[in-house]
Design a protein around this motif. Structure first.
Motif: not given
Lengths: 360, 306, 360
Positions: A3-6, A343, A346, A350, A360, B84, B87-90, B181, B303-304, B306
């Motif tokens: 899970k990706i978390e900030k 990339a 991230l 995160y 997620a 990018l 997924v990578f939130l760029a 979402h 970015h989700a 939860h």
């Protein structure tokens, strides 16, 4: 599953680690590309990353790195302020052109008068020109709520046409045999932004870029304005309650970034470029956006990112002339570098956490 | 000056051709932006489509296959951007610019062996009787299939956005991704699909340049059309119908100024060339007065949490 | 971390250049080429690169050539030239007008390296200039165009309103008028040297307005393709032969043939006989080639065109021979008088009969 978390705060370790990983990845994939094109990848990478810094002719390339990096850094510093506050000026290329035209226009109007304060006056004219061009989208944003990304981008194309018109008309060199292009400011001593110490590449634009880096560093880390900037970016409503005036913020950010871009244009046209020509702008304004992000909007990061970018340009030219690698391969290589750097961001902001089945 | 030498029928007919690459690219970007994503890499995707479509058409002898492959190539490239940013939130602005740089380089690399070759020609549709209608026939019914496809696409997109549930969801994602979402929609997947669709459209637009309008392959041949397409989406206030209108206006300014020049009118070319951009800014300002505006989530990362 | 350290040290450690000198080179003579476009442009840069390949073929192992493509005019070109000189180039061809001042700048730093600048007018002890009398080829085109047109309308796609292009328009018009008194020129300025989409549009517009012969002074084959689609329209190849569009619409062409000049100048460097020169060669010296006239042209017209070509080559005919008036009707050249090179170099007016204004 992961899970990706900030992260609550960006990771300091990855802040420095991510760019290194990205550069290494680019070397691996770029090297593979070069190998496919029939070029020795190790040699090519050496030419790009080692030769300009420490090779036989590094005494020439190192100053050139400064010349190439200075406008990128100067513009990117200005942009980064706005980007931190969520104000997206992507029209620096236009502000760069207008700054150059205003400053050069002043010099050409006064030609051939020798005036010791001419260059400073030109710098001011360039900064004002760039700032005004940047304030157009800012004003439209605060007055009408238009999107500054789009307006500033549109104004780039308007500026490019103005440049062509000037190079072919008003600012054309009367002694230029009818060819487009203005007088060469390098041959106009008062207006020439010459190297301060010959052979070092250190012209006033480089000095200005370094000052901008230091200044931005202090403002962002020590000054209330830096705090307001970050707050408006991350939590606009909270910023409002804290007394930050969003209208003023937009105007200040766009004005400063425009002024710095305009100055960069002026330093370039009065120094390394020398004259108003149709193709005067070579994309510094757009590349600077990338530099700002590569440097993570951090002044020191931008300084390093600007130099890294300059390195790929200069190293790229060396691989072209020495190894016959086509320009296109260098562009793809630069594109890869950017992709990997973006990339890898991230990892800074995160983190991965193992989870139960829920994705997620 | 002799304006009578401008033939309005031919002017309008060539407008339709000039507008087609713009129309494809802008319609694709419209869907992307409606989903709340700003992809500044249109130019890069177009030129990648231009070169791949050209190569495939030359190798296979089939322009149709060329267009299909151009769409696939554009979509593949755009998936890099999707990866990018989603997924990578760029950052979207930086990723889009990087995509353009990458696309320009990649296309030049791929196209090295294809300079100076003629592609197989794309046939005109034979619309029989229709083409013989005076005036309208020549203007509207003497083109190749792609011209009509572009127009059909605009209508299809309008229908999709306003008359289907999927379109409603797409718009919802663009307006408020957090709410979408929360309602259980897969924001990232929807945006992936929108970005890929945008890439495919840009690829087809590029291939129309290299296979029909120019037709040949040269490095950097899109020469800024991708950026005009971006402006066009804004000009059209994210409405497919207005994209058609805008494409004809934007494409038309260039054709019209060349026509005026050939007729002997002394016009300041640079000022005419900047007019589409000024008009776009004006439209943005006017739009702010009415209710239509940019999708609220445009350019913002999702970015989700939860 | 290492890379960042490298970058940081590089920023601080400014190499101080001391009158950069070319490194000693071995037996091989090294020739550098700086290109403004990609070698794949199919026109201007393509032909210069053909010249480079001819040099390689002619001298074999004796000579090594290097090139860098798509070099922006301005500081980037200066760096590329310096880099070539540092790495031991003995002779450098800079192949665009905009490289003029950079070439002079770099040449002053490398007195032992010879420079050759295309289409400019500034020379120095180690800088020669060279250009081709393309207008001689335009005269031959004008004759064919004037004979072939049925609508009496000839379309002309200009790039920028500069003397080079204006010379071509005048030269073509003078011959076309001689064989066809009713001929009319429609001139469109594309404001680009190379933009296939725009050139295609320009050609289509001219065809729609009744032109059945198209002359182009832009470099892509897009106008040829537009003419082919339209049917009964004749065109001429520009810069390169564009033979793939023969026999129709391309009925002939002007070919930039730099090979003989490049070989001769390289030979001069090898022999140690290189001297500053101002070369402006035409059909006679082989710098301007006339591509094969196809069978779409009637035999008598072809014969007349070849006769004109031979007469120009031998010097019997000068394309600008009086009586000729300027566009406003004032006298320019008296009966039998020919234009001098100075006037031609800066030509900024149309001859009598051409309608329209030159944009300013």
């Amino acid at each position: 599953m992961f899970k990706i978390e900030k992260r609550p705060i960006p990771s300091a370790k990855w802040n420095w680690g991510a760019p290194i990983v990205a550069v290494l990845l680019t070397m691996v994939f770029g090297g593979a590309l070069f190998a496919v094109l029939g070029v020795n990848p190790f040699l090519a990478l050496e030419k790009i990353f080692y030769e300009p810094l420490l090779g036989e002719y590094a005494f020439y390339y190192r100053p050139q790195l400064l010349v190439k990096a200075a406008p990128l850094i100067l513009i990117a510093i200005g942009l980064s302020l706005g980007f931190r506050a969520g104000i997206w000026n992507i029209g620096a290329e236009g502000q760069y052109i207008i700054g150059a035209l205003c400053g050069a226009g002043l010099a050409l109007a006064l030609y051939p008068m020798e005036l010791f304060i001419l260059l400073p006056l030109m710098v001011i004219a360039g900064a004002i020109g760039g700032a005004l061009w940047g304030l157009i989208p800012a004003f439209l944003k605060v007055r009408f709520g238009t999107n500054e990304i789009l307006v500033s981008l549109m104004l780039v194309y308007v500026a490019e046409q103005l440049l062509a018109s000037m190079a072919l008309g008003l600012m054309k060199n009367p002694e230029g045999m009818g060819f487009p292009g203005s007088r060469n400011l390098q041959q106009y001593p008062s207006a020439h932004n010459a190297e301060i110490i010959s052979g070092t590449g250190m012209h006033w634009g480089v000095v200005a870029a370094l000052i901008a880096v230091i200044f931005a560093y202090i403002v962002l880390s020590r000054h209330m304005f830096g705090f307001s900037l970050r707050m408006s970016g991350m939590a606009p409503r909270a910023a409002k309650f804290a007394g930050v005036n969003p209208t003023r913020m937009v105007l200040i950010c766009m004005g400063i970034s425009g002024a710095l871009a305009g100055m960069a244009g002026l330093f370039e046209i009065a120094g390394p470029a020398g004259q108003v020509s149709i193709d005067f702008n070579v994309g510094y304004g757009f590349t600077a956006i990338i530099v700002a992000f590569l440097g993570r909007l951090n002044p020191v990061g931008i300084l390093l990112a600007g130099i890294l970018m300059a390195l790929t340009y200069i190293g790229g030219e060396i691989t072209q002339s020495q190894m016959g690698l086509p320009l296109a391969a260098i562009q793809v290589f630069q594109g890869m570098l950017l992709f990997f750097l973006l990339a890898m961001d991230l990892l800074t902001n995160y983190r991965f956490r193992p989870t139960a089945k829920e994705a997620a | 000056m002799d304006l009578s030498s401008i033939n309005p029928v031919l002017l309008l007919a060539s407008l339709m051709v000039a507008a087609t690459p713009l129309l494809f690219a802008a319609l694709g970007e419209l869907i992307v932006e409606r989903a709340g994503v700003l992809n500044l890499g249109v130019e890069g995707m177009m030129i990648t489509g231009a070169v791949s479509g050209f190569i495939i058409a030359v190798e296979s002898g089939s322009p149709a296959l060329g267009f299909i492959c151009a769409a696939i190539a554009g979509a593949l490239l755009s998936l890099l951007f999707a990866l990018l940013t989603q997924v990578f939130l760029a950052n979207q602005v930086a990723s889009g610019l990087a995509l353009t740089l990458f696309g320009l380089g990649l296309s030049a690399l791929l196209g090295q062996g294809y300079v100076g070759i003629k592609p197989p020609s794309t046939p005109k549709l034979d619309l029989g009787m229709l083409a013989d209608i005076p005036f309208i026939g020549r203007v509207l019914f003497t083109h190749d299939l792609m011209v009509y496809l572009a127009l059909a696409l605009a209508i299809a997109i309008w229908f999709f956005l306003h008359r289907t549930r999927a379109g409603l969801i797409l718009r919802g994602v663009g307006e408020n991704h957090d709410a979408a979402h929360a309602l259980g929609y897969k924001v990232v997947m929807i945006r992936f699909a929108a970005i890929a669709f945008g890439g495919a459209c840009a690829g087809v637009g590029g291939a129309y340049l290299s296979l029909v309008r120019v037709p040949q392959w040269t490095e950097g041949m899109t020469a800024g059309i991708g950026w005009i397409a971006l402006a066009l989406v804004v000009f059209a206030s994210w409405k497919p119908g207005r994209v058609i209108l805008g494409a004809y206006l934007f494409g038309g300014v260039n054709v019209l100024q060349l026509n005026l020049q050939a007729a002997g009118a002394a016009i300041p070319v640079e000022y005419l060339a900047m007019s589409p951009y000024l008009v776009t800014i004006l439209v943005l300002v006017i739009m702010s007065a009415e209710r239509s505006r940019a999708p609220a989530s445009l350019g913002r990362p999702f970015h989700a949490s939860h | 971390m290492k890379l960042i350290k490298h970058l940081a040290t590089a920023t601080l450690a400014l190499g101080v250049a001391t009158g950069a000198m070319a490194a000693g080179h071995g037996e091989k003579t090294k020739v550098g080429f700086v290109y403004v476009g990609p070698v794949g442009d199919g026109g201007w840069t393509y032909e210069h690169n053909q010249g480079r390949l001819a040099v390689e073929e002619h001298f074999g192992d004796q000579v090594e050539t290097v090139f860098v493509e798509s070099v922006p005019e301005g500081p980037d070109s200066e760096r590329v030239m310096t880099q070539m000189a540092l790495e031991g180039a003995d002779l450098i061809f800079t192949t665009s007008f905009g490289y003029m001042d950079p070439t002079i700048n770099v040449a002053s730093k490398f007195p032992d390296v010879k420079f050759e600048h295309a289409t400019g007018y500034k020379t120095a002890d180690n800088v020669s200039v060279y250009s081709a009398r393309f207008y001689e080829g335009r005269a031959v085109q004008g004759l064919i165009a004037g004979s072939m047109t049925k609508s009496n309308i000839i379309g002309y796609i200009g790039s920028y309103p500069i003397p080079e292009v204006i010379r071509g328009i005048n030269s073509a018009y003078i011959q076309a008028k001689k064989v066809n008194p009713d001929v009319e020129f429609k001139i469109v300025w594309a404001y680009t040297w190379f933009d296939p989409a725009k050139e295609a549009d320009a050609a289509k517009v001219l065809i729609e307005q009744g032109a059945d012969v198209i002359l182009q002074h832009t470099d892509s084959t897009a106008p040829q393709a537009a003419a082919q689609e339209a049917g009964n329209v004749y065109t001429f190849g520009q810069a390169s032969d564009m033979i793939e569009y023969a026999p129709m619409p391309r009925v002939s062409s002007i070919i930039d043939n730099w090979s003989p000049y490049y070989i001769a100048r390289t030979q001069a460097v090898i022999d140690g006989t290189w001297e500053t020169a101002n070369t402006w060669d035409g059909i006679g010296a082989g710098m301007v080639g006339i591509g094969e006239i196809t069978d779409a042209v009637p035999a008598d017209v072809k014969e007349a065109a070849l006769a004109l070509k031979d007469a120009i080559a031998s010097g019997d005919v000068h394309p600008f021979t009086g009586p000729l008036n300027k566009q406003d009707g004032s006298a320019w050249l008296a009966e039998g008088e020919t234009a001098d090179d100075g006037t031609l170099a800066g030509l900024n007016f149309y001859v009598e009969g051409i309608t329209g204004e030159i944009p300013q």
